[in-house]
Scaffold this motif. Structure first.
Motif, mmCIF file in Angstrom:
data_model
loop_
_atom_site.group_PDB
_atom_site.id
_atom_site.type_symbol
_atom_site.label_atom_id
_atom_site.label_comp_id
_atom_site.label_asym_id
_atom_site.label_seq_id
_atom_site.Cartn_x
_atom_site.Cartn_y
_atom_site.Cartn_z
ATOM 1 N N LEU A 40 16.712 8.239 -34.514
ATOM 2 C CA LEU A 40 16.033 7.934 -33.257
ATOM 3 C C LEU A 40 15.632 9.213 -32.536
ATOM 4 N N ASP A 41 14.596 9.082 -31.706
ATOM 5 C CA ASP A 41 14.195 10.170 -30.841
ATOM 6 C C ASP A 41 15.344 10.456 -29.867
ATOM 7 N N PRO A 42 15.692 11.710 -29.631
ATOM 8 C CA PRO A 42 16.810 12.009 -28.721
ATOM 9 C C PRO A 42 16.645 11.399 -27.324
ATOM 10 N N ASP A 43 15.402 11.339 -26.818
ATOM 11 C CA ASP A 43 15.188 10.726 -25.502
ATOM 12 C C ASP A 43 15.528 9.242 -25.526
ATOM 13 N N LEU A 44 15.154 8.574 -26.615
ATOM 14 C CA LEU A 44 15.453 7.148 -26.752
ATOM 15 C C LEU A 44 16.964 6.926 -26.844
ATOM 16 N N LEU A 45 17.627 7.728 -27.647
ATOM 17 C CA LEU A 45 19.077 7.606 -27.798
ATOM 18 C C LEU A 45 19.785 7.856 -26.467
ATOM 19 N N ALA A 46 19.368 8.896 -25.753
ATOM 20 C CA ALA A 46 19.971 9.187 -24.442
ATOM 21 C C ALA A 46 19.738 8.033 -23.475
ATOM 22 N N GLY A 47 18.532 7.489 -23.472
ATOM 23 C CA GLY A 47 18.237 6.359 -22.591
ATOM 24 C C GLY A 47 19.078 5.138 -22.924
ATOM 25 N N ALA A 48 19.252 4.869 -24.216
ATOM 26 C CA ALA A 48 20.065 3.721 -24.635
ATOM 27 C C ALA A 48 21.523 3.910 -24.230
ATOM 28 N N LEU A 49 22.028 5.116 -24.369
ATOM 29 C CA LEU A 49 23.416 5.375 -23.978
ATOM 30 C C LEU A 49 23.592 5.274 -22.462
ATOM 31 N N ILE A 50 22.623 5.765 -21.723
ATOM 32 C CA ILE A 50 22.689 5.657 -20.255
ATOM 33 C C ILE A 50 22.660 4.191 -19.839
ATOM 34 N N ALA A 51 21.825 3.388 -20.501
ATOM 35 C CA ALA A 51 21.766 1.960 -20.195
ATOM 36 C C ALA A 51 23.092 1.278 -20.542
ATOM 37 N N ALA A 52 23.710 1.692 -21.637
ATOM 38 C CA ALA A 52 24.995 1.103 -22.019
ATOM 39 C C ALA A 52 26.075 1.440 -20.995
ATOM 40 N N VAL A 53 26.070 2.664 -20.502
ATOM 41 C CA VAL A 53 27.056 3.068 -19.500
ATOM 42 C C VAL A 53 26.834 2.318 -18.189
ATOM 43 N N ALA A 54 25.572 2.071 -17.846
ATOM 44 C CA ALA A 54 25.251 1.396 -16.589
ATOM 45 C C ALA A 54 25.404 -0.119 -16.670
ATOM 46 N N GLU A 55 25.556 -0.675 -17.865
ATOM 47 C CA GLU A 55 25.635 -2.132 -18.051
ATOM 48 C C GLU A 55 26.877 -2.679 -17.357
ATOM 49 N N THR A 56 26.687 -3.766 -16.613
ATOM 50 C CA THR A 56 27.810 -4.388 -15.913
ATOM 51 C C THR A 56 28.067 -5.814 -16.385
ATOM 52 N N ASP A 57 27.179 -6.379 -17.180
ATOM 53 C CA ASP A 57 27.332 -7.748 -17.667
ATOM 54 C C ASP A 57 28.421 -7.781 -18.737
ATOM 55 N N LYS A 58 29.520 -8.429 -18.429
ATOM 56 C CA LYS A 58 30.662 -8.488 -19.347
ATOM 57 C C LYS A 58 30.307 -9.199 -20.648
ATOM 58 N N GLY A 59 29.423 -10.192 -20.581
ATOM 59 C CA GLY A 59 29.018 -10.918 -21.783
ATOM 60 C C GLY A 59 28.299 -10.020 -22.776
ATOM 61 N N ILE A 60 27.389 -9.209 -22.276
ATOM 62 C CA ILE A 60 26.659 -8.275 -23.141
ATOM 63 C C ILE A 60 27.615 -7.239 -23.712
ATOM 64 N N MET A 61 28.504 -6.739 -22.867
ATOM 65 C CA MET A 61 29.450 -5.725 -23.330
ATOM 66 C C MET A 61 30.392 -6.291 -24.394
ATOM 67 N N THR A 62 30.784 -7.556 -24.250
ATOM 68 C CA THR A 62 31.633 -8.201 -25.249
ATOM 69 C C THR A 62 30.895 -8.322 -26.571
ATOM 70 N N LYS A 63 29.621 -8.702 -26.522
ATOM 71 C CA LYS A 63 28.818 -8.803 -27.751
ATOM 72 C C LYS A 63 28.687 -7.448 -28.428
#
Length: 101
Positions: free
Chosen positions: A41-64
């Motif tokens: 993956l492009d480093p910008d895309l990977l960084a964005g995905a990781l930032i979104a994962a850290v910011a995620e608050t939905d427990k259902g998504i995090m469980t999946k």
């Protein structure tokens, strides 16, 4: 008579141990990125995905995501144990379908 403790030596040893643990953690994150294929993956895309994962608050998504990650590690572990058992690094076991006897 009690032996005098060398606090400086102990502190230096603890600092060296912390440094080694941090290096190991960074190396393992790099190995994880390679193992998942995220290194393509492009480093910008990977960084964005990781930032979104850290910011995620939905427990259902995090469980999946957690279940999917655990499945990845189970599959990776099985593949590693097959190689260690002698199937060879180049041999691939069929992913789906009936197994021949």
């Amino acid at each position: 008579m009690r032996k005098v403790k060398d606090f400086d030596a102990e502190l230096n040893a603890l600092n060296e141990r912390a440094k080694l643990l941090k290096q190991r953690k960074i190396q393992q994150f790099g190995e994880l990125i390679e193992a998942t294929g995220a290194d393509a993956l492009d480093p910008d895309l990977l960084a964005g995905a990781l930032i979104a994962a850290v910011a995620e608050t939905d427990k259902g998504i995090m469980t999946k995501w957690s279940a999917r990650g655990a499945q990845f590690f189970r599959e990776t572990s099985r593949r590693s144990s097959r190689r260690a058992a002698g199937t060879g690094a180049g041999d691939k076991a069929p992913e789906t379908g009936p197994q021949s006897a």
